[in-house]
Design a protein around this motif. Structure first.
Motif, PDB file in Angstrom:
ATOM      1  N   SER A 223      11.631  10.563  -8.037  1.00 56.93           N
ATOM      2  CA  SER A 223      11.210   9.662  -7.065  1.00 56.93           C
ATOM      3  C   SER A 223      11.965   9.190  -6.331  1.00 56.93           C
ATOM      4  O   SER A 223      12.190   8.582  -5.637  1.00 56.93           O
ATOM      5  CB  SER A 223      10.007   9.407  -7.180  1.00 56.93           C
ATOM      6  N   VAL A 224      13.652   9.020  -7.591  1.00 56.26           N
ATOM      7  CA  VAL A 224      14.284   7.978  -6.857  1.00 56.26           C
ATOM      8  C   VAL A 224      15.845   9.018  -6.765  1.00 56.26           C
ATOM      9  O   VAL A 224      15.889   9.946  -6.989  1.00 56.26           O
ATOM     10  CB  VAL A 224      14.736   7.213  -8.096  1.00 56.26           C
TER      11      VAL A 224
ATOM     12  N   THR B  36       0.857  -1.107   0.250  1.00 56.86           N
ATOM     13  CA  THR B  36      -0.164   0.118  -0.178  1.00 56.86           C
ATOM     14  C   THR B  36       1.060   1.178   0.005  1.00 56.86           C
ATOM     15  O   THR B  36       2.191   1.160   0.149  1.00 56.86           O
ATOM     16  CB  THR B  36      -0.896  -0.215   1.623  1.00 56.86           C
ATOM     17  N   PRO B  37       0.682   2.032  -0.415  1.00 54.54           N
ATOM     18  CA  PRO B  37       1.243   3.987   0.001  1.00 54.54           C
ATOM     19  C   PRO B  37       2.226   3.961   1.545  1.00 54.54           C
ATOM     20  O   PRO B  37       2.780   4.682   1.516  1.00 54.54           O
ATOM     21  CB  PRO B  37       0.185   4.801  -0.627  1.00 54.54           C
TER      22      PRO B  37
ATOM     23  N   ARG C  40       5.968  -0.081 -10.247  1.00 52.46           N
ATOM     24  CA  ARG C  40       4.967  -0.740  -9.880  1.00 52.46           C
ATOM     25  C   ARG C  40       4.747   0.374  -8.535  1.00 52.46           C
ATOM     26  O   ARG C  40       3.769   0.855  -7.267  1.00 52.46           O
ATOM     27  CB  ARG C  40       4.400  -1.828 -10.349  1.00 52.46           C
ATOM     28  N   LEU C  41       6.113   0.315  -7.788  1.00 50.39           N
ATOM     29  CA  LEU C  41       5.664   0.503  -6.451  1.00 50.39           C
ATOM     30  C   LEU C  41       5.853   1.863  -6.464  1.00 50.39           C
ATOM     31  O   LEU C  41       5.305   2.704  -5.334  1.00 50.39           O
ATOM     32  CB  LEU C  41       7.517   0.023  -5.550  1.00 50.39           C
ATOM     33  N   ALA C  42       6.663   2.266  -7.506  1.00 50.97           N
ATOM     34  CA  ALA C  42       6.636   4.293  -7.747  1.00 50.97           C
ATOM     35  C   ALA C  42       5.002   4.496  -7.753  1.00 50.97           C
ATOM     36  O   ALA C  42       4.962   6.019  -7.206  1.00 50.97           O
ATOM     37  CB  ALA C  42       7.114   4.456  -8.847  1.00 50.97           C
ATOM     38  N   LEU C  43       4.092   3.652  -8.299  1.00 51.45           N
ATOM     39  CA  LEU C  43       3.378   4.460  -8.758  1.00 51.45           C
ATOM     40  C   LEU C  43       2.397   3.818  -7.385  1.00 51.45           C
ATOM     41  O   LEU C  43       1.265   4.476  -6.990  1.00 51.45           O
ATOM     42  CB  LEU C  43       2.506   2.407 -10.139  1.00 51.45           C
ATOM     43  N   LEU C  44       2.522   3.045  -6.413  1.00 55.99           N
ATOM     44  CA  LEU C  44       2.120   2.904  -5.340  1.00 55.99           C
ATOM     45  C   LEU C  44       2.079   3.964  -4.133  1.00 55.99           C
ATOM     46  O   LEU C  44       1.632   4.086  -3.470  1.00 55.99           O
ATOM     47  CB  LEU C  44       2.444   1.616  -4.556  1.00 55.99           C
TER      48      LEU C  44
END
Length: 529
Positions: A478-479, A426-427, A455-459
């Motif tokens: 975001s990295v 989850t976020p 996908r983890l970034a989208l979450l």
């Protein structure tokens, strides 16, 4: 304590952050006390948390503490509640009072088995009385010691109020009065034992002369200075032999009222330990165990901090953090422990770690997970200063050996495990990944790694990823890229420090080339035009 006495106990008066709150004592662990998970979380082995918890709880196996370390807390206030108790226990006088209390309860519990296993009923009853007296001593001593101590934590202040009320309750005072009465009457019993050959007789004491005193007086005139002591020291044993037991039975028949009252006392107070006292005795060792575990690190000069933990922001900042599992081994080997700094601010959510092998990348990833888990169970963390995120769940994906039992290849197994993590993330989750998809081709590993991290970034999940693929360190704003640094003096040596800078994949190679004078500049100097 009986139910009536318990229900009439006044509520403790609590002052918290400027507000008066009348809150009764429930648990020294706060809201997380009801969460005791015997099975350790899946991430524990990857992050080295299993080694840490085992080291913490191993001296206290009777208390079954492991489950308290397996369940993270869900609110900021619950974490602060435990931090307050931990800070109080760092004060030597407070810790001494509570250690003394738990030590006395240990003595009590050591006597209880003797109250059930002895073959002699009177002996069993006497051991039970001794256990009750140990219990009463523990309660009254703790009440006296806590009265003069400056307690700042809500938990210990409420516990002090509870002990004060409980020690004055009718059930406890009656228990102690009866125990004192029995002890006094048993101590007042006198008797004589006459031994004639194989016959032993026990009679009431009738003011017979003390022959020991008469003999000493008779031979006193022959004493010349210090003399050798020929007294035989009989061994002190637990339990009665058959002769002692028969003598005791005779003494009991001579004093039926006292021994009858002792028997009734045990029947009436078969269970005498207050449930809250028993619960506190177990739970306080969560704190004692942790503080004992980190004490050698602190003596070695390493810092521990009570972090700010929040779910309102995902900003993270740590100064001088280190891996506790590795640190414990290095400390035992008297080697130095390397500390690292890191941070995430604003929209930053992910740390991608690259660099040479054996450079501290996996250690850093473990440290990141350890810091967050320990912070979210209310413990101090191995860092000089820390601001951390209050997560809901923590996941890890580290390389594992192929398991022939699941009939899956290594890549297939990586994909199944990663799919399982993505389905639950989850976020508010934290994901720690270490060198996945290394069993496939570079092109496939890059594609799969990119898909997972996107996908983890989208979450919007906080993620740490150790990888050999430099391309993954810059796919999104975001990295944050961190690189395992090398020793500037000796490029073949590892500094075990991580630097926040772009991954270029060349730093290590260039450093070695510079060391051996094979860079372009050096070659131009060495090769004539």
């Amino acid at each position: 304590m009986d139910a009536t006495a318990s229900s009439t106990l006044p509520r403790a008066r609590e002052v918290d952050r400027g507000l008066d709150k009348a809150i009764p004592f429930e648990s020294i662990l706060g809201e997380g006390a009801s969460v005791h998970t015997a099975e350790q979380p899946d991430c524990f082995h990857d992050l080295g948390l299993d080694q840490i918890v085992e080291a913490v709880v191993s001296p206290w196996k009777d208390y079954d503490l492991g489950g308290f370390f397996h369940a993270s807390l869900s609110s900021e206030d619950a974490i602060v509640y435990r931090q307050e108790v931990m800070r109080d226990l760092e004060q030597p006088d407070i810790m001494a009072a509570l250690r003394g209390f738990t030590d006395r309860l240990v003595g009590m519990r050591q006597q209880l088995p003797l109250a059930t296993k002895s073959y002699n009923e009177h002996e069993r009853n006497r051991w039970h009385l001794g256990a009750v007296q140990r219990y009463g001593e523990a309660i009254t001593t703790l009440r006296q010691e806590l009265t003069s101590l400056l307690l700042r934590s809500r938990g210990l202040r409420r516990w002090r109020e509870y002990i004060e009320r409980y020690s004055q309750s009718s059930s406890f005072t009656r228990l102690m009065e009866q125990a004192a009465w029995l002890e006094r009457d048993l101590a007042a019993i006198t008797y004589t034992v006459t031994i004639e050959g194989a016959d032993v007789s026990v009679r009431r004491y009738a003011d017979e002369p003390d022959y020991t005193a008469e003999i000493e007086q008779t031979f006193a005139k022959f004493r010349r200075g210090a003399v050798k002591d020929y007294l035989a020291k009989l061994p002190v044993t637990v339990g009665l032999n058959h002769i002692e037991a028969q003598v005791l039975d005779c003494v009991a028949r001579l004093n039926p009222e006292v021994f009858g009252a002792l028997s009734i006392f045990r029947q009436e107070h078969q269970v005498f330990v207050d449930p809250q006292v028993e619960r506190f005795d177990r739970e306080i060792h969560f704190y004692i165990g942790w503080l004992d575990f980190i004490a050698p690190f602190k003596r070695a000069g390493l810092a521990f901090d009570y972090p700010d933990v929040s779910n309102a922001t995902k900003d993270i900042e740590v100064h001088s953090g280190f891996d506790l599992a590795l640190g414990r081994r290095l400390l035992g080997e008297q080697q130095s422990i390397v500390c690292n700094d890191f941070n995430l601010h604003g929209e930053e959510r992910m740390i991608v770690i690259t660099g040479p092998n054996q450079g501290g990348k996996t250690t850093f990833a473990r440290m990141f997970g350890q810091l967050h888990w320990l912070a979210c169970i209310g413990c101090s963390v191995p860092a000089a200063q820390a601001q951390l995120f209050l997560f809901d769940r923590m996941f890890s994906h580290f390389e594992r050996e192929e398991d022939i039992r699941n009939l899956r290849g290594k890549l297939h197994d990586d994909l199944v495990r990663m799919h399982h993590i993505l389905a639950q993330t989850t976020p508010r989750s934290i994901v720690v990944i270490n060198e996945i998809f290394s069993s496939t081709t570079l092109e496939d590993a890059l594609y799969l790694g990119d898909e997972v991290l996107k996908r983890l970034a989208l979450l919007d999940a906080i993620t740490v990823c150790v990888t050999f693929l430099d391309e993954l360190a810059s796919f999104s704003p975001s990295v944050v890229s961190m690189v395992a640094a090398i020793d500037p003096v000796d490029p073949t040596a590892r500094s075990f420090r991580l630097e926040r800078r772009p991954a270029d994949g060349l730093a290590h190679a260039l450093a070695i080339a510079e060391k051996y004078h094979v860079t372009g500049d050096w070659l131009k100097k060495r090769i004539p035009p």
